[in-house]
Every structure is written in C-alpha cells, then in structure tokens.
Design a protein around this motif. Structure first.
Motif, PDB file in Angstrom:
ATOM      1  N   UNK A  49    -144.373 -80.566 -73.212  1.00 20.55           N
ATOM      2  CA  UNK A  49    -146.035 -80.557 -72.949  1.00 20.55           C
ATOM      3  C   UNK A  49    -146.525 -81.342 -74.530  1.00 20.55           C
ATOM      4  N   UNK A  50    -145.881 -81.122 -75.595  1.00 25.45           N
ATOM      5  CA  UNK A  50    -145.662 -82.097 -76.921  1.00 25.45           C
ATOM      6  C   UNK A  50    -146.762 -83.272 -76.941  1.00 25.45           C
ATOM      7  N   UNK A  51    -144.909 -83.960 -76.872  1.00 21.01           N
ATOM      8  CA  UNK A  51    -144.412 -84.877 -76.069  1.00 21.01           C
ATOM      9  C   UNK A  51    -145.906 -85.643 -75.609  1.00 21.01           C
ATOM     10  N   UNK A  52    -146.323 -85.620 -73.812  1.00 22.05           N
ATOM     11  CA  UNK A  52    -147.857 -85.631 -73.223  1.00 22.05           C
ATOM     12  C   UNK A  52    -148.486 -85.750 -73.534  1.00 22.05           C
ATOM     13  N   UNK A  53    -148.832 -84.206 -74.640  1.00 23.89           N
ATOM     14  CA  UNK A  53    -150.147 -84.800 -75.031  1.00 23.89           C
ATOM     15  C   UNK A  53    -150.236 -85.870 -76.071  1.00 23.89           C
ATOM     16  N   UNK A  54    -148.928 -86.129 -76.740  1.00 25.66           N
ATOM     17  CA  UNK A  54    -149.205 -87.580 -77.689  1.00 25.66           C
ATOM     18  C   UNK A  54    -149.508 -89.309 -77.257  1.00 25.66           C
ATOM     19  N   UNK A  55    -149.082 -89.028 -75.657  1.00 25.60           N
ATOM     20  CA  UNK A  55    -148.955 -90.457 -74.788  1.00 25.60           C
ATOM     21  C   UNK A  55    -150.557 -90.278 -74.052  1.00 25.60           C
ATOM     22  N   UNK A  56    -151.219 -88.618 -73.854  1.00 25.84           N
ATOM     23  CA  UNK A  56    -151.924 -88.457 -73.175  1.00 25.84           C
ATOM     24  C   UNK A  56    -153.678 -89.429 -74.087  1.00 25.84           C
ATOM     25  N   UNK A  57    -152.945 -88.827 -75.367  1.00 30.10           N
ATOM     26  CA  UNK A  57    -153.902 -89.222 -76.214  1.00 30.10           C
ATOM     27  C   UNK A  57    -153.969 -90.180 -76.834  1.00 30.10           C
ATOM     28  N   UNK A  78    -162.673 -81.504 -72.048  1.00 31.16           N
ATOM     29  CA  UNK A  78    -161.532 -80.784 -71.439  1.00 31.16           C
ATOM     30  C   UNK A  78    -160.754 -81.108 -71.676  1.00 31.16           C
ATOM     31  N   UNK A  79    -159.149 -80.158 -72.057  1.00 34.55           N
ATOM     32  CA  UNK A  79    -158.078 -80.129 -72.289  1.00 34.55           C
ATOM     33  C   UNK A  79    -156.967 -79.098 -71.434  1.00 34.55           C
ATOM     34  N   UNK A  80    -156.626 -80.415 -70.359  1.00 37.29           N
ATOM     35  CA  UNK A  80    -155.478 -78.935 -69.240  1.00 37.29           C
ATOM     36  C   UNK A  80    -154.501 -79.142 -69.812  1.00 37.29           C
ATOM     37  N   UNK A  81    -153.724 -77.757 -69.725  1.00 34.92           N
ATOM     38  CA  UNK A  81    -152.451 -77.710 -70.132  1.00 34.92           C
ATOM     39  C   UNK A  81    -151.692 -77.116 -68.768  1.00 34.92           C
ATOM     40  N   UNK A  82    -150.753 -76.653 -68.223  1.00 31.81           N
ATOM     41  CA  UNK A  82    -149.865 -76.529 -67.365  1.00 31.81           C
ATOM     42  C   UNK A  82    -149.415 -74.847 -68.246  1.00 31.81           C
ATOM     43  N   UNK A  83    -150.047 -74.170 -67.960  1.00 34.59           N
ATOM     44  CA  UNK A  83    -149.429 -73.220 -68.621  1.00 34.59           C
ATOM     45  C   UNK A  83    -149.988 -72.293 -68.982  1.00 34.59           C
ATOM     46  N   UNK A  85    -149.082 -68.989 -71.048  1.00 33.66           N
ATOM     47  CA  UNK A  85    -149.022 -68.935 -72.995  1.00 33.66           C
ATOM     48  C   UNK A  85    -149.598 -70.048 -73.984  1.00 33.66           C
ATOM     49  N   UNK A  86    -150.412 -68.964 -73.882  1.00 30.27           N
ATOM     50  CA  UNK A  86    -150.697 -69.275 -74.949  1.00 30.27           C
ATOM     51  C   UNK A  86    -150.540 -70.709 -76.217  1.00 30.27           C
ATOM     52  N   UNK A  87    -149.082 -70.049 -76.911  1.00 33.66           N
ATOM     53  CA  UNK A  87    -148.194 -70.655 -77.494  1.00 33.66           C
ATOM     54  C   UNK A  87    -148.254 -72.515 -77.517  1.00 33.66           C
ATOM     55  N   UNK A  88    -148.206 -72.350 -75.938  1.00 41.62           N
ATOM     56  CA  UNK A  88    -147.673 -73.891 -74.796  1.00 41.62           C
ATOM     57  C   UNK A  88    -149.367 -74.563 -75.817  1.00 41.62           C
ATOM     58  N   UNK A  89    -150.567 -73.698 -74.904  1.00 37.42           N
ATOM     59  CA  UNK A  89    -151.535 -74.661 -75.036  1.00 37.42           C
ATOM     60  C   UNK A  89    -151.876 -74.540 -76.850  1.00 37.42           C
ATOM     61  N   UNK A  90    -152.035 -73.315 -77.708  1.00 40.64           N
ATOM     62  CA  UNK A  90    -151.546 -74.055 -78.906  1.00 40.64           C
ATOM     63  C   UNK A  90    -151.528 -75.078 -79.451  1.00 40.64           C
ATOM     64  N   UNK A  91    -149.960 -75.796 -79.094  1.00 38.75           N
ATOM     65  CA  UNK A  91    -148.512 -76.479 -79.748  1.00 38.75           C
ATOM     66  C   UNK A  91    -149.852 -77.846 -79.208  1.00 38.75           C
TER      67      UNK A  91
END
Length: 137
Positions: A49-57, A78-83, A85-91
């Motif tokens: 999810x972190x690498x995907x967030x970088x590409x999304x940005x 609006x930031x959507x994360x498939x999870x 888990x709060x830790x994944x959203x925070x990352x």
C-alpha cells in the motif's frame, strides 16, 4: 482564494482542515480517483500500500498539472485504502503527508474499504482543486 478552517470547538485534526472555502468565481477541478497504474496500465506496488500510495500521488500530480493546478491548490481529498487495519491507513496517510499534498492543510477523509476497481489495487485518491488564474503578462 482558499480559506482553510480548523474548527476550535472540534477535535483538532493532525494535518488536515475541517473545511475549505473557495470564493465564488474561482475555477475548480474535480478529479477522478488517481490509481496505482503506470502509463501502460500495469499495477505498481502489488501487495504494497505504501508503494501504491506513492504511485497514486505521482498520478494525481499529473492530473493536477494537466488542468493547470498542483498539490498546493488541492482543497479536498478522499483517500481509500483496502484494509481494515488502522496501521495500513496510517502508513498510507504518512505518504500523503510527506508528498506535500497535506500542505495548507486541505480537507480530507481517510477510509478503509473492502475493494477498489482494479485487481490488486490497494489505494485510490480523489481530489478537488482550485485552478489558479495564470499570472498576468
């Protein structure tokens, strides 16, 4: 002009505003969700999810430039994360914050969801931005 507001009577958000107000007559861009696909349509950062967030940005930055705007002029996301888990959203939010997108700060909602549109997609960001007038010559 963008007026960003953090409401004193509400819990102080860490790095976003409760509301953004844009004066009438300002040009706005409503952007479709930026996704973690490269220019060839291939998923970037499978399972990460972190690498995907970088590409999304990076893709969101391209969308903004295409309409004459930039991260500084984003008023809402609006930031959507498939999870679940709060830790994944925070990352993912840490990546958003590091990108400069949260400068302002803009108004944002961070959501954990069950699924997104592309197989293996873990992150998507929608945005609304002001399109500033070009400087007078």
């Amino acid at each position: 002009m963008i007026q960003r507001t953090t409401v004193p009577g509400l819990f102080a958000p860490p790095v976003y505003a409760h509301a953004s107000v844009v004066e009438a007559g300002t040009k706005l861009a409503f952007l479709a969700g930026a996704v973690p696909l490269d220019a060839d349509g291939k998923l970037v950062g499978e399972g990460d999810p972190v690498r995907q967030a970088e590409q999304v940005l990076a893709n969101l930055g391209e969308q903004l430039r295409a309409v004459g705007s930039d991260f500084e002029h984003v008023v809402c996301t609006d930031v959507y994360v498939v999870s679940g888990e709060t830790a994944a959203l925070t990352a993912v939010w840490d990546v958003v914050e590091a990108s400069g997108l949260s400068t302002g700060p803009h108004s944002s909602t961070l959501l954990g969801v069950a699924c997104l549109g592309y197989t293996g997609q873990l992150v998507e960001i929608t945005a609304t931005a002001v399109v500033p007038e070009p400087p007078a010559a």
